[in-house]
Scaffold this motif. Structure first.
Motif, PDB file in Angstrom:
ATOM      1  N   GLU A  96       0.626  -0.043   3.905  1.00 59.26           N
ATOM      2  CA  GLU A  96       1.711   0.863   3.557  1.00 59.26           C
ATOM      3  C   GLU A  96       2.309   1.481   4.820  1.00 59.26           C
ATOM      4  OE1 GLU A  96       0.509   3.700   0.457  1.00 59.26           O
ATOM      5  OE2 GLU A  96      -1.373   2.568   0.333  1.00 59.26           O
ATOM      6  N   ALA A 155       5.436  -0.983   1.018  1.00 49.86           N
ATOM      7  CA  ALA A 155       4.030  -1.353   0.850  1.00 49.86           C
ATOM      8  C   ALA A 155       3.930  -2.825   0.483  1.00 49.86           C
ATOM      9  CB  ALA A 155       3.366  -0.502  -0.236  1.00 49.86           C
ATOM     10  N   THR A 172      -3.985  -3.701   0.843  1.00 47.35           N
ATOM     11  CA  THR A 172      -2.638  -3.137   0.951  1.00 47.35           C
ATOM     12  C   THR A 172      -2.345  -2.725   2.384  1.00 47.35           C
ATOM     13  OG1 THR A 172      -3.412  -0.889   0.446  1.00 47.35           O
ATOM     14  CG2 THR A 172      -2.715  -2.250  -1.415  1.00 47.35           C
ATOM     15  N   THR A 211      -7.579  -5.636  -4.065  1.00 45.71           N
ATOM     16  CA  THR A 211      -6.163  -5.586  -3.693  1.00 45.71           C
ATOM     17  C   THR A 211      -6.033  -4.980  -2.307  1.00 45.71           C
ATOM     18  OG1 THR A 211      -5.504  -5.298  -6.008  1.00 45.71           O
ATOM     19  CG2 THR A 211      -3.863  -4.792  -4.333  1.00 45.71           C
ATOM     20  N   THR A 243       4.171   3.282  -6.390  1.00 38.41           N
ATOM     21  CA  THR A 243       4.216   2.131  -7.270  1.00 38.41           C
ATOM     22  C   THR A 243       5.330   2.314  -8.295  1.00 38.41           C
ATOM     23  OG1 THR A 243       2.588   3.096  -8.770  1.00 38.41           O
ATOM     24  CG2 THR A 243       1.757   1.669  -7.009  1.00 38.41           C
ATOM     25  N   LEU A 280      -0.928   4.322  -4.805  1.00 41.67           N
ATOM     26  CA  LEU A 280      -0.989   4.009  -3.393  1.00 41.67           C
ATOM     27  C   LEU A 280      -1.126   5.314  -2.605  1.00 41.67           C
ATOM     28  CD1 LEU A 280       1.824   1.294  -3.247  1.00 41.67           C
ATOM     29  CD2 LEU A 280      -0.644   0.896  -3.037  1.00 41.67           C
ATOM     30  N   ALA A 298      -2.087  -2.413  -8.329  1.00 40.37           N
ATOM     31  CA  ALA A 298      -2.727  -1.142  -7.961  1.00 40.37           C
ATOM     32  C   ALA A 298      -2.117  -0.030  -8.788  1.00 40.37           C
ATOM     33  CB  ALA A 298      -2.551  -0.851  -6.474  1.00 40.37           C
ATOM     34  N   LEU A 320       1.203  -5.496  -1.177  1.00 42.14           N
ATOM     35  CA  LEU A 320      -0.027  -5.582  -1.954  1.00 42.14           C
ATOM     36  C   LEU A 320      -0.362  -7.052  -2.149  1.00 42.14           C
ATOM     37  CD1 LEU A 320       1.675  -2.960  -2.911  1.00 42.14           C
ATOM     38  CD2 LEU A 320       0.117  -2.931  -4.847  1.00 42.14           C
TER      39      LEU A 320
END
Length: 224
Positions: A174, A161, A172, A170, A38, A33, A30, A163
């Motif tokens: 978080e 997070a 996710t 994707t 990331t 986020l 990704a 993923l």
């Protein structure tokens, strides 16, 4: 702070203790986020533009621009929220420098970031952050710790997070823990219709926050 220390301690444990030879290089699942961070910098000479609705305010979108100086050094800039009635933190420019500490071939990725928030008639707020990620088969875990230099004893924020690599999709999940008491979960899904385009939708859920968020959050990213 107990809710912050436990997940971050567990994340640090598997990053440090897990055998490096068991994993391949981390793929980029990704680009961005919603509340976590990331670890990946932009490639050298690569530009990334992102439009997103922050979790704190779904009515006022913001724009994020990132540029890769080298393969490990990135500059970024976030605009104030787009709207005539925006005040407070949403009315600030946010500039940051991100540097990847480990080479690209490493199965564990670690980056450091320094961000400064600039708002009219307010002092600059400097926030250093440490970001790390590791892969477990099709799953990646990203974690970060961030603090404010003007109040390092109190303003500490942590995020985790997960993923999942599902091809062009994707999923996710978080979570963010804030010393101020704003703890959130965000379930998201990112779609990659082409190699350099990403779209995401996230649903925030309040765990312990002063103003519970409502509705979904949207994000769109393009690289060139």
């Amino acid at each position: 702070m107990k809710t912050l220390r436990l997940p971050l301690a567990l994340f640090a444990l598997f990053v440090v203790r897990a055998p490096l030879a068991a994993q391949a290089e981390l793929p980029q699942l990704a680009q961005e986020l919603f509340v976590a961070e990331t670890v990946y910098p932009q490639e050298r000479g690569e530009v990334q533009l992102t439009a997103f609705t922050p979790v704190s305010d779904a009515e006022h979108p913001r724009l994020l621009g990132e540029y890769g100086i080298t393969g490990r050094l990135q500059l970024s800039l976030v605009t104030p929220a787009l709207g005539s009635d925006v005040t407070g933190e949403e009315n600030a420019w946010e500039a940051a420098v991100l540097y990847a500490l480990l080479p690209e071939a490493s199965p564990v990725a670690v980056s450091v970031e320094m961000e400064v928030s600039l708002a009219e008639d307010q002092a600059a707020h400097w926030e250093p952050a440490l970001i790390a990620a590791r892969g477990f088969g099709p799953v990646q875990l990203h974690g970060s710790v961030r603090t404010e230099l003007d109040d390092p004893g109190d303003e500490v924020t942590g995020a985790l997070a997960a993923l999942i690599d599902a091809g062009r999709l994707t999923p996710t999940l978080e979570a963010v823990w804030d010393a101020a008491g704003d703890d959130l979960l965000v379930a998201g899904l990112f779609v990659h219709p082409t190699e350099h385009v990403e779209a995401g939708i996230g649903v925030p859920v309040c765990l312990d926050c002063h103003e519970p968020p409502h509705g979904v959050r949207l994000m769109a990213t393009v690289e060139f």
